[in-house]
Design a protein around this motif. Structure first.
Motif, mmCIF file in Angstrom:
data_model
loop_
_atom_site.group_PDB
_atom_site.id
_atom_site.type_symbol
_atom_site.label_atom_id
_atom_site.label_comp_id
_atom_site.label_asym_id
_atom_site.label_seq_id
_atom_site.Cartn_x
_atom_site.Cartn_y
_atom_site.Cartn_z
ATOM 1 N N LYS A 81 0.780 -1.275 0.016
ATOM 2 C CA LYS A 81 -0.052 0.166 -0.024
ATOM 3 C C LYS A 81 0.688 1.233 -0.299
ATOM 4 O O LYS A 81 1.936 1.180 0.461
ATOM 5 C CB LYS A 81 -0.682 -0.170 1.340
ATOM 6 N N ARG A 99 -0.125 5.822 0.958
ATOM 7 C CA ARG A 99 -0.127 5.883 1.894
ATOM 8 C C ARG A 99 -0.420 7.763 1.808
ATOM 9 O O ARG A 99 1.110 7.726 2.033
ATOM 10 C CB ARG A 99 -1.389 5.488 3.231
ATOM 11 N N ASP A 126 -5.396 6.008 0.010
ATOM 12 C CA ASP A 126 -4.280 5.141 0.250
ATOM 13 C C ASP A 126 -4.814 4.594 -2.027
ATOM 14 O O ASP A 126 -5.207 4.281 -2.255
ATOM 15 C CB ASP A 126 -5.164 3.148 0.716
ATOM 16 N N THR A 150 -4.082 0.762 -3.177
ATOM 17 C CA THR A 150 -4.076 -0.293 -2.564
ATOM 18 C C THR A 150 -3.425 -1.570 -3.605
ATOM 19 O O THR A 150 -4.227 -1.755 -5.001
ATOM 20 C CB THR A 150 -5.434 -1.123 -1.498
#
Length: 399
Positions: free
Chosen positions: A58, A60, A76, A78
């Motif tokens: 991930k 962020r 995010d 992912t």
């Protein structure tokens, strides 16, 4: 590390690399107020490894520089499934696209890179020492909360912003005794444009452990290794003057002083295919070893050791650097040339002309710095390798 993570990437590259994922932020604003964020990763070369693998799950971003992992405001990207990436494939400006997402327009001040943790016999994060086998890489708690990076970028509604994360594998790997390795992540957000310094090494210099770095005041800003045809690129450098240092396992160091990077979109050549940089001065090599311990001790931080010389009439440069062992503090800096560095001030007229340079502390002598985050840097004034390898060069670092 030169070796050393934004760039306007075409859509085709993102598709080819499998970038994907979406923002997890709740209550996303209307489409007309959204920006697009694309994230990629690059790397400086690693010292003494055939592979350095990290598994990214991930990325962020948050507008607050102080937000913790459980606060609101995160957007995010992912990766599903999480992607195992060999950082050593990402030199000379090569990028690994991690994905894109929509996010609210505004200024963002924090980025976190989240890695999968090694569980059981997992090799999610691993290293392959040169000539060795794949070994698990212990990761800190940051793999759960994310490796934190300071950032300051503005995403504009209706436009795309490309973010590049530069993962310095060489400075990020530390030994911890008994053949084990740990991750001490060194990652930074680098400028957007593919600018910097490039050149070509003659074919005879390849396969000799050659590393090329761009430095300022003896600090490595970027590093790389030449490609199979001798080309190298030190990319995404902030505007300023840089000293380029070329090291190998068998030759004197070659230093180009004061290379001006004046554009955020152009490359500055210091050699070309027609006028390649030639490594002609052979040199015997020496080593410096000892311990660099931290007081109080740290479970995650180790000292970075840098062997430097100050060229008379030129810059101070780092020729080699390494991390101390996390458990014992032991270190060894090898392949230090005993011959004088070959120096040329930058000129737009190629080929550059190199000559042996006097230096401080002197030929076959080195200044060694020991530094660690949160501790005061210590230095030796002179380590002499002219008669034998230096052992017992010890440091104790305190806050």
């Amino acid at each position: 590390m030169n070796k050393n993570l934004a760039l306007l990437l075409p859509s085709l590259l993102l598709a080819a690399c499998g970038g994907g994922g979406g923002g997890d932020s709740p209550q996303m604003p209307p489409t007309q107020t959204l920006a697009t964020l694309a994230v990629s990763m690059t790397d400086a070369p690693a010292c003494g490894f055939d592979a350095v693998n990290v598994t990214v799950s991930k990325v962020r971003v948050n507008q607050s520089s102080s937000a913790n992992e459980n606060d609101s405001g995160w957007t995010d990207i992912t990766l599903s499934p999480a992607r195992k990436i060999n950082l050593l494939n990402l030199t000379n400006g090569v990028l690994e696209a991690l994905g894109t997402t929509s996010l609210a327009a505004g200024t963002y001040n924090q980025v976190r890179l989240v890695l999968d943790a090694n569980t059981g016999n997992s090799m999610a994060n691993s290293v392959v020492p040169t000539g060795g086998s794949e070994t698990s890489l212990d990761t800190p708690s940051a793999v759960q909360s994310g490796i934190k990076m300071n950032a300051n970028f503005t995403a504009t509604a209706g436009q795309r912003y490309d973010l590049v994360l530069d993962f310095d594998a060489c400075k990020s790997i530390v030994t911890k005794g008994n053949g084990k390795y740990a991750l001490k992540p060194v990652v930074k957000v680098v400028p957007t444009a593919l600018n910097g310094i490039n050149g070509v090494l003659e074919a005879a210099a390849l396969g000799d452990g050659v590393t090329v770095s761009a430095q300022q005041a003896g600090q490595v800003v970027a590093a790389t290794v030449p490609s199979s045809n001798g080309e190298f690129a030190l990319t995404r450098l902030p505007v300023g003057n840089y000293d380029v240092v070329v090291t190998s396992n068998t030759h004197a160091a070659y230093v180009v002083g004061g290379v001006p990077v004046t554009s955020t979109t152009a490359m500055v050549p210091i050699s070309t295919t027609a006028a390649p940089l030639k490594l002609l001065a052979l040199s015997n090599m020496g080593s410096i070893s000892g311990t660099a311990t931290l007081t109080p001790a740290s479970a995650t931080e180790s000292a970075l050791l840098s062997a430097k010389q100050a060229i008379t009439g030129g810059p101070t440069v780092t020729l080699r650097y390494t991390n101390a062992d996390l458990a014992s503090g032991a270190y060894s800096i090898g392949k230090l040339p005993l011959a004088a560095a070959q120096y040329s001030a930058y000129s737009a007229t190629l080929p550059l002309v190199f000559a042996p340079a006097a230096s401080t502390p002197g030929t076959a002598k080195y200044l060694v710095d020991a530094s660690a985050t949160g501790y005061a840097t210590k230095s030796t004034p002179s380590v002499d390798l002219s008669l034998a390898n230096a052992t017992g060069v010890n440091f104790t670092l305190v806050p």
